[in-house]
Design an enzyme around this catalytic site. Structure first.
Site, PDB file in Angstrom:
ATOM      1  N   LYS A 152       1.165   3.840  -2.945  1.00 58.27           N
ATOM      2  CA  LYS A 152       0.798   5.545  -2.826  1.00 58.27           C
ATOM      3  C   LYS A 152       2.025   6.476  -3.056  1.00 58.27           C
ATOM      4  O   LYS A 152       1.638   7.466  -3.466  1.00 58.27           O
ATOM      5  CB  LYS A 152       0.231   5.621  -1.179  1.00 58.27           C
ATOM      6  CG  LYS A 152      -1.144   4.847  -1.412  1.00 58.27           C
ATOM      7  CD  LYS A 152      -2.438   5.185  -2.294  1.00 58.27           C
ATOM      8  CE  LYS A 152      -3.701   4.653  -1.925  1.00 58.27           C
ATOM      9  NZ  LYS A 152      -4.730   5.205  -2.800  1.00 58.27           N
TER      10      LYS A 152
ATOM     11  N   TYR B  68       0.822  -1.158   0.097  1.00 54.40           N
ATOM     12  CA  TYR B  68      -0.025   0.139   0.035  1.00 54.40           C
ATOM     13  C   TYR B  68       0.788   1.115  -0.009  1.00 54.40           C
ATOM     14  O   TYR B  68       0.846   2.311  -0.854  1.00 54.40           O
ATOM     15  CB  TYR B  68      -0.963  -0.196   1.162  1.00 54.40           C
ATOM     16  CG  TYR B  68      -2.021   1.015   1.199  1.00 54.40           C
ATOM     17  CD1 TYR B  68      -3.047   0.973   0.612  1.00 54.40           C
ATOM     18  CD2 TYR B  68      -1.603   2.320   1.950  1.00 54.40           C
ATOM     19  CE1 TYR B  68      -4.090   1.988   0.610  1.00 54.40           C
ATOM     20  CE2 TYR B  68      -2.546   3.378   1.988  1.00 54.40           C
ATOM     21  CZ  TYR B  68      -3.920   3.064   1.287  1.00 54.40           C
ATOM     22  OH  TYR B  68      -4.733   4.162   1.325  1.00 54.40           O
TER      23      TYR B  68
END
Length: 253
Positions: free
Chosen positions: A161, A157
């Site tokens: 990002k 994640y």
């Protein structure tokens, strides 16, 4: 009172719940005609119904942003519906599982990258081509505070990002003279279905998450939606390539 996006055509991905739903509602409130997109068909339909109930204009197009053909169909459908694409919010994303880098499941890594990073790029690719044809537009990507700092147990994640932030800055430089502004918002801890899953409904975990926020509370999807709309509006006309924390001071620590 004048509405900031009167007559504009907007697209919001991941709009079947959470931040995407709130953003779609704020776009509609500000006068935009909104394409609501998600893989969650019932959720998308609920978002459209809520906007229409408030007198706004919205249509739903299902799309899995990790699939190029579906993204092409989404942008084509948006332009067929409203004639152009003035504002795009690339918000769709998944959280994945929590595990240390050395033990992270490869299949989950690939799934998160396909949606949270490649999916954003696939959307941008089609949106930029359309905006070049029409002479400009605004793109805002939903990154995360995890796109600015590290978060233990969330390597995929965080990597995705961070990638979204880098992609945003690069594309902003490439298309600045083409009248296409490209920015990102970096939400902190926001009360959405994603955070409910992440905390597993455990009050102690939720309390620890809230304690990490200097303001002492989670953000709301509507607060992120307001930032997304502001960056998409003329009020932010001199802003491009920014990664705006909307995080209650989280990354300032």
């Amino acid at each position: 009172m004048s509405r900031r996006l009167e007559g504009k055509a907007a697209l919001v991905t991941g709009a079947g719940s959470g931040i995407g739903r709130a953003a779609a509602a704020v776009f509609a409130r500000e006068g935009a005609r909104v394409i609501v997109s998600d893989v969650n068909v019932p959720g998308g339909a609920e978002t459209v119904a809520a906007i229409q109930k408030q007198g706004g204009e919205a249509r739903f197009i299902r799309c899995d942003i990790s699939k190029p053909a579906e993204v092409e169909a989404l942008i084509r459908g948006a332009v067929e519906a409203f004639g152009r694409l003035d504002c795009a919010v690339n918000n769709a994303g998944i959280s994945g599982v929590m595990a240390p880098t050395g033990d992270y499941p490869e299949d989950m890594w690939d799934r998160i990258m396909a949606t949270n990073l490649k999916g954003v790029w696939l959307c941008m690719k089609q949106e930029i081509q359309q905006m070049l044809k029409q002479g400009g537009g605004s793109i805002v990507n939903t990154a995360s505070a995890a796109g600015l700092v590290g978060v233990p147990m969330a390597p995929a994640y965080v990597a995705a990002k961070h990638g979204v932030v880098g992609l945003t800055k690069t594309a902003a430089l490439e298309y600045a003279k083409a009248n296409i502004r490209i920015n990102a918002v970096c939400p902190g801890v926001v009360r959405t279905p994603m955070i409910t899953v992440a905390t597993d409904g455990n009050p102690e975990i939720e309390a620890a998450v809230i304690a990490a926020e200097p303001v002492g509370r989670m953000g709301t999807p509507e607060e992120i939606g307001e930032a997304l709309v502001w960056l998409s509006s003329g009020a932010a006309s001199f802003i491009t390539g920014a990664a705006l924390p909307v995080d209650g001071g989280l990354v300032a620590q």
